[in-house]
Design a protein around this motif. Structure first.
Motif, PDB file in Angstrom:
ATOM      1  N   ASP A  37       7.773  -0.426  11.952  1.00  0.00           N
ATOM      2  CA  ASP A  37       7.823  -1.811  12.513  1.00  0.00           C
ATOM      3  C   ASP A  37       6.438  -1.832  13.463  1.00  0.00           C
ATOM      4  O   ASP A  37       5.860  -3.122  13.225  1.00  0.00           O
ATOM      5  CB  ASP A  37       8.976  -1.848  13.572  1.00  0.00           C
ATOM      6  N   ALA A  38       6.251  -0.869  14.404  1.00  0.00           N
ATOM      7  CA  ALA A  38       4.875  -1.386  15.149  1.00  0.00           C
ATOM      8  C   ALA A  38       3.836  -1.438  14.069  1.00  0.00           C
ATOM      9  O   ALA A  38       2.701  -2.166  14.252  1.00  0.00           O
ATOM     10  CB  ALA A  38       4.615   0.157  16.030  1.00  0.00           C
ATOM     11  N   LEU A  39       3.662  -0.530  13.005  1.00  0.00           N
ATOM     12  CA  LEU A  39       2.530  -0.928  12.131  1.00  0.00           C
ATOM     13  C   LEU A  39       2.371  -2.096  11.380  1.00  0.00           C
ATOM     14  O   LEU A  39       1.381  -2.897  11.333  1.00  0.00           O
ATOM     15  CB  LEU A  39       2.692   0.394  11.000  1.00  0.00           C
ATOM     16  N   GLU A  40       3.572  -2.486  10.982  1.00  0.00           N
ATOM     17  CA  GLU A  40       3.626  -3.816  10.145  1.00  0.00           C
ATOM     18  C   GLU A  40       3.368  -4.955  11.164  1.00  0.00           C
ATOM     19  O   GLU A  40       2.649  -5.858  10.674  1.00  0.00           O
ATOM     20  CB  GLU A  40       4.989  -3.978   9.565  1.00  0.00           C
ATOM     21  N   HIS A  41       4.147  -4.920  12.530  1.00  0.00           N
ATOM     22  CA  HIS A  41       3.852  -6.004  13.590  1.00  0.00           C
ATOM     23  C   HIS A  41       2.487  -5.947  13.911  1.00  0.00           C
ATOM     24  O   HIS A  41       1.868  -7.351  13.906  1.00  0.00           O
ATOM     25  CB  HIS A  41       4.535  -5.795  14.691  1.00  0.00           C
ATOM     26  N   GLY A  42       1.834  -4.918  14.215  1.00  0.00           N
ATOM     27  CA  GLY A  42       0.426  -4.583  14.427  1.00  0.00           C
ATOM     28  C   GLY A  42      -0.505  -5.495  13.610  1.00  0.00           C
ATOM     29  O   GLY A  42      -1.436  -5.941  13.967  1.00  0.00           O
ATOM     30  N   TYR A  44       0.780  -1.107  -0.035  1.00  0.00           N
ATOM     31  CA  TYR A  44      -0.053  -0.155  -0.010  1.00  0.00           C
ATOM     32  C   TYR A  44       0.881   1.205  -0.049  1.00  0.00           C
ATOM     33  O   TYR A  44       1.632   1.442   0.787  1.00  0.00           O
ATOM     34  CB  TYR A  44      -0.907   0.000   1.221  1.00  0.00           C
ATOM     35  N   ARG A  45       0.708   2.064  -1.015  1.00  0.00           N
ATOM     36  CA  ARG A  45       1.519   3.294  -1.099  1.00  0.00           C
ATOM     37  C   ARG A  45       3.124   2.734  -1.211  1.00  0.00           C
ATOM     38  O   ARG A  45       3.893   3.283  -0.620  1.00  0.00           O
ATOM     39  CB  ARG A  45       1.316   4.409  -0.421  1.00  0.00           C
ATOM     40  N   ASP A  46       3.121   1.928  -1.892  1.00  0.00           N
ATOM     41  CA  ASP A  46       4.703   1.268  -2.101  1.00  0.00           C
ATOM     42  C   ASP A  46       5.333   0.634  -0.858  1.00  0.00           C
ATOM     43  O   ASP A  46       6.668   0.439  -0.883  1.00  0.00           O
ATOM     44  CB  ASP A  46       5.475   2.565  -2.593  1.00  0.00           C
ATOM     45  N   ARG A  47       4.680   0.464   0.102  1.00  0.00           N
ATOM     46  CA  ARG A  47       5.228  -0.205   1.241  1.00  0.00           C
ATOM     47  C   ARG A  47       4.510  -1.722   1.420  1.00  0.00           C
ATOM     48  O   ARG A  47       3.395  -1.693   1.136  1.00  0.00           O
ATOM     49  CB  ARG A  47       5.064   0.480   2.540  1.00  0.00           C
ATOM     50  N   GLN A  48       5.328  -2.710   1.961  1.00  0.00           N
ATOM     51  CA  GLN A  48       5.058  -3.965   2.007  1.00  0.00           C
ATOM     52  C   GLN A  48       4.321  -4.401   3.332  1.00  0.00           C
ATOM     53  O   GLN A  48       4.964  -3.945   4.267  1.00  0.00           O
ATOM     54  CB  GLN A  48       6.049  -5.208   1.518  1.00  0.00           C
ATOM     55  N   TYR A  49       3.266  -4.996   3.450  1.00  0.00           N
ATOM     56  CA  TYR A  49       2.794  -5.529   4.737  1.00  0.00           C
ATOM     57  C   TYR A  49       2.267  -6.873   4.741  1.00  0.00           C
ATOM     58  O   TYR A  49       1.812  -7.617   3.468  1.00  0.00           O
ATOM     59  CB  TYR A  49       1.612  -4.491   5.084  1.00  0.00           C
ATOM     60  N   ALA A  50       2.105  -7.616   5.834  1.00  0.00           N
ATOM     61  CA  ALA A  50       1.534  -8.836   6.157  1.00  0.00           C
ATOM     62  C   ALA A  50       0.213  -8.999   6.748  1.00  0.00           C
ATOM     63  O   ALA A  50       0.239  -8.169   7.767  1.00  0.00           O
ATOM     64  CB  ALA A  50       2.552  -9.908   6.449  1.00  0.00           C
ATOM     65  N   LEU A  51      -0.674  -9.660   6.421  1.00  0.00           N
ATOM     66  CA  LEU A  51      -2.002  -9.816   7.330  1.00  0.00           C
ATOM     67  C   LEU A  51      -2.517 -11.269   7.433  1.00  0.00           C
ATOM     68  O   LEU A  51      -2.427 -11.957   6.428  1.00  0.00           O
ATOM     69  CB  LEU A  51      -3.001  -9.043   6.584  1.00  0.00           C
ATOM     70  N   SER A  52      -2.777 -11.451   8.614  1.00  0.00           N
ATOM     71  CA  SER A  52      -3.251 -12.779   8.672  1.00  0.00           C
ATOM     72  C   SER A  52      -4.786 -13.290   8.414  1.00  0.00           C
ATOM     73  O   SER A  52      -5.042 -14.067   8.146  1.00  0.00           O
ATOM     74  CB  SER A  52      -3.017 -13.502  10.174  1.00  0.00           C
ATOM     75  N   LEU A  53      -5.309 -11.949   8.296  1.00  0.00           N
ATOM     76  CA  LEU A  53      -6.926 -11.852   8.090  1.00  0.00           C
ATOM     77  C   LEU A  53      -7.090 -12.243   6.567  1.00  0.00           C
ATOM     78  O   LEU A  53      -6.137 -11.696   5.654  1.00  0.00           O
ATOM     79  CB  LEU A  53      -7.523 -10.644   8.390  1.00  0.00           C
ATOM     80  N   LEU A  54      -8.049 -13.117   6.188  1.00  0.00           N
ATOM     81  CA  LEU A  54      -8.136 -13.293   5.060  1.00  0.00           C
ATOM     82  C   LEU A  54      -9.327 -12.705   4.132  1.00  0.00           C
ATOM     83  O   LEU A  54     -10.244 -12.160   4.907  1.00  0.00           O
ATOM     84  CB  LEU A  54      -8.529 -14.900   4.739  1.00  0.00           C
ATOM     85  N   GLY A  55      -9.133 -12.712   2.770  1.00  0.00           N
ATOM     86  CA  GLY A  55     -10.055 -11.919   2.010  1.00  0.00           C
ATOM     87  C   GLY A  55      -9.685 -10.574   1.524  1.00  0.00           C
ATOM     88  O   GLY A  55      -9.011  -9.828   2.271  1.00  0.00           O
ATOM     89  N   ALA A  56     -10.185 -10.189   0.029  1.00  0.00           N
ATOM     90  CA  ALA A  56      -9.601  -9.048  -0.491  1.00  0.00           C
ATOM     91  C   ALA A  56     -10.138  -7.944   0.325  1.00  0.00           C
ATOM     92  O   ALA A  56      -9.423  -6.771   0.263  1.00  0.00           O
ATOM     93  CB  ALA A  56     -10.087  -9.080  -1.985  1.00  0.00           C
ATOM     94  N   HIS A  57     -11.133  -7.933   1.061  1.00  0.00           N
ATOM     95  CA  HIS A  57     -11.746  -6.796   1.637  1.00  0.00           C
ATOM     96  C   HIS A  57     -11.238  -6.703   2.946  1.00  0.00           C
ATOM     97  O   HIS A  57     -10.985  -5.391   3.327  1.00  0.00           O
ATOM     98  CB  HIS A  57     -13.510  -7.056   1.932  1.00  0.00           C
ATOM     99  N   GLN A  58     -10.308  -7.160   3.483  1.00  0.00           N
ATOM    100  CA  GLN A  58      -9.358  -7.082   4.533  1.00  0.00           C
ATOM    101  C   GLN A  58      -8.277  -6.311   4.350  1.00  0.00           C
ATOM    102  O   GLN A  58      -7.774  -5.489   4.904  1.00  0.00           O
ATOM    103  CB  GLN A  58      -9.006  -8.470   5.255  1.00  0.00           C
ATOM    104  N   LEU A  59      -7.958  -6.375   2.921  1.00  0.00           N
ATOM    105  CA  LEU A  59      -6.973  -5.513   2.510  1.00  0.00           C
ATOM    106  C   LEU A  59      -7.113  -4.157   2.487  1.00  0.00           C
ATOM    107  O   LEU A  59      -6.639  -3.342   2.872  1.00  0.00           O
ATOM    108  CB  LEU A  59      -6.201  -5.931   1.028  1.00  0.00           C
ATOM    109  N   ARG A  60      -8.461  -4.134   1.879  1.00  0.00           N
ATOM    110  CA  ARG A  60      -9.122  -2.626   1.884  1.00  0.00           C
ATOM    111  C   ARG A  60      -9.275  -2.078   3.321  1.00  0.00           C
ATOM    112  O   ARG A  60      -8.900  -0.802   3.555  1.00  0.00           O
ATOM    113  CB  ARG A  60     -10.285  -2.427   1.122  1.00  0.00           C
ATOM    114  N   ASN A  61      -9.674  -2.846   4.302  1.00  0.00           N
ATOM    115  CA  ASN A  61      -9.891  -2.419   5.760  1.00  0.00           C
ATOM    116  C   ASN A  61      -8.373  -2.155   6.313  1.00  0.00           C
ATOM    117  O   ASN A  61      -8.454  -1.087   6.963  1.00  0.00           O
ATOM    118  CB  ASN A  61     -10.395  -3.656   6.562  1.00  0.00           C
TER     119      ASN A  61
END
Length: 421
Positions: free
Chosen positions: A275-280, A237-254
């Motif tokens: 780091d806090a943003l990515e870990h959280g 998002y805005r050229d920064r990479q993140y990981a998410l355990s929640l599933l579904g494309a809608h969770q990326l938008r959230n």
């Protein structure tokens, strides 16, 4: 006051039917000594995605080192799920103590507060007692007259996806509903909105101009999925990479909305590192929202209960299980648009198992089966959630999977039957 007595007192107060107003909540807070003035908070309203957003944002704030409160509704299985501090639910003794304090003031009021107003006041008392530095507060119904809107100016107002739900109270168009939700915007506080059509965004922009709130809108054009499986997602998002355990494309938008909210909070002086943003974001969990709960067969639980939620579930089922036989375990409330949900889900269903959620407002399983019959797929009616879970698993054995959908009441019961508590 025992724990059972505390819950009975809260449950005994009327929820619906009271005049929409902040008057009762403001009076109750005044009688309690205005505890909200000792608390900073983020306020979240919307139709869909509020809970996921709240959970992610609380996880980020906790990762940044802040003692963080989280207030959400409704719960899946335990009342205490509504109130958490650094991820831990309120204990029985603490709840009894706060409800007793609230009752002492509420009983002296000419107009008794509603159940949600009492709960919100009890939560605020506990958050202050715990020394929380910030609380993430999810609005219950609407926004303008919601009890959480009596807490004053927030650090950031967050407005999520708007859909047609609670139309008898909030209005029959998305613009009218958006107007009610936009009531949480306050002068001097930034606001962040989920990107959606201009029918809604124009309402948000108008409200922001009226009160002098700086509005940020998430840019889903700057959002890109990099990896997606049942184990989690990676996105930029805005050229920064993140990981998410929640599933579904809608969770990326959230998650994109959460990232924008973090930027707004940074502008208010909150120290939240990258780091806090990515870990959280990665650590965030939100049960009952396209949640992978079991294997053999794969079993998904989603507490969605309106057409927008059905669209997200259909999208996710077709994406994650494209070549599988999909058994949908459905149970809905009669005051929801279950006919529209059934139509939306039909493409993703190979067969249905119907039951009734454990609620006085539940639609009977037989009646739901009649709604599903025109889609020409096998429909099995089960008298209990326990039997429905067993039946759905049996029917999905081999090459199938199960998705339970239609109500948070159903989601809580299904998770219990799957041993998730």
């Amino acid at each position: 006051m025992t724990y059972k007595e505390a819950l009975a007192y809260l449950d005994g107060a009327q929820w619906f039917g009271a005049e929409p107003s902040l008057r009762r909540m403001e009076e109750l807070l005044m009688k309690l000594g205005e505890p909200q003035k000792k608390l900073k908070f983020v306020h979240i309203a919307g139709t869909n995605g509020k809970g996921s957003c709240a959970s992610m944002l609380a996880s980020v704030l906790q990762s940044a080192g802040y003692k963080t409160a989280l207030y959400t509704s409704p719960y899946l299985y335990r009342f205490s799920e509504r109130m958490r501090v650094n991820g831990l639910e309120i204990g029985e003794d603490a709840l009894c103590r706060q409800v007793e304090a609230v009752r002492a003031k509420a009983e002296a009021m000419d107009e008794h507060p509603t159940e949600f107003e009492l709960m919100t006041a009890a939560a605020v008392l506990w958050f202050v007692e715990e020394g929380c530095e910030i609380a993430v507060m999810e609005a219950g119904l609407g926004g303008r007259f919601d009890a959480t809107n009596a807490l004053g100016t927030c650090e950031c107002a967050v407005l999520m996806n708007i859909g047609l739900d609670h139309t008898g109270v909030l209005g029959t168009t998305r613009a009218l509903i958006a107007g009610e939700k936009a009531g949480i915007m306050k002068a001097g506080a930034p606001a962040v909105a989920y990107e959606q059509d201009n029918e809604v965004l124009d309402v948000f922009r108008t409200r922001a101009l009226e009160v002098g709130a700086q509005l940020r809108i998430a840019d889903f054009g700057a959002l890109r999925s990099e990896f997606d499986s049942l184990e989690g997602q990676v996105f930029t998002y805005r050229d920064r990479q993140y990981a998410l355990s929640l599933l579904g494309a809608h969770q990326l938008r959230n998650a994109a909305v959460v990232i924008e909210a973090v930027e707004a909070l940074r502008g208010r002086g909150w120290k939240i590192s990258q780091d806090a943003l990515e870990h959280g974001l990665y650590a965030a969990a939100w049960p009952g929202r396209f949640e992978y709960c079991a294997d053999e067969p794969d079993f998904i639980v989603d507490g969605g209960h309106n057409p927008q939620c059905a669209e997200a579930v259909r999208e996710s089922l077709l994406h994650y299980f494209p070549d599988r036989r999909r058994v949908l375990l459905l149970g809905v409330l009669r005051d929801k648009d279950y006919a529209a949900m059934a139509s939306i889900l039909a493409e993703a269903a190979d067969e249905y198992v119907c039951t009734a959620p454990e609620s006085e407002r539940a639609l009977g399983a037989e009646e739901l089966a009649r709604v599903l019959a025109p889609y020409g797929k096998s429909v099995t009616v089960c008298p209990s959630v326990q039997e429905a879970v067993y039946t759905a698993k049996e029917h999905a054995s081999g090459d199938g999977m199960v998705c339970a959908f239609g109500s948070l009441y159903l989601a809580g019961s299904v998770r219990y039957e799957l041993g998730m508590y």
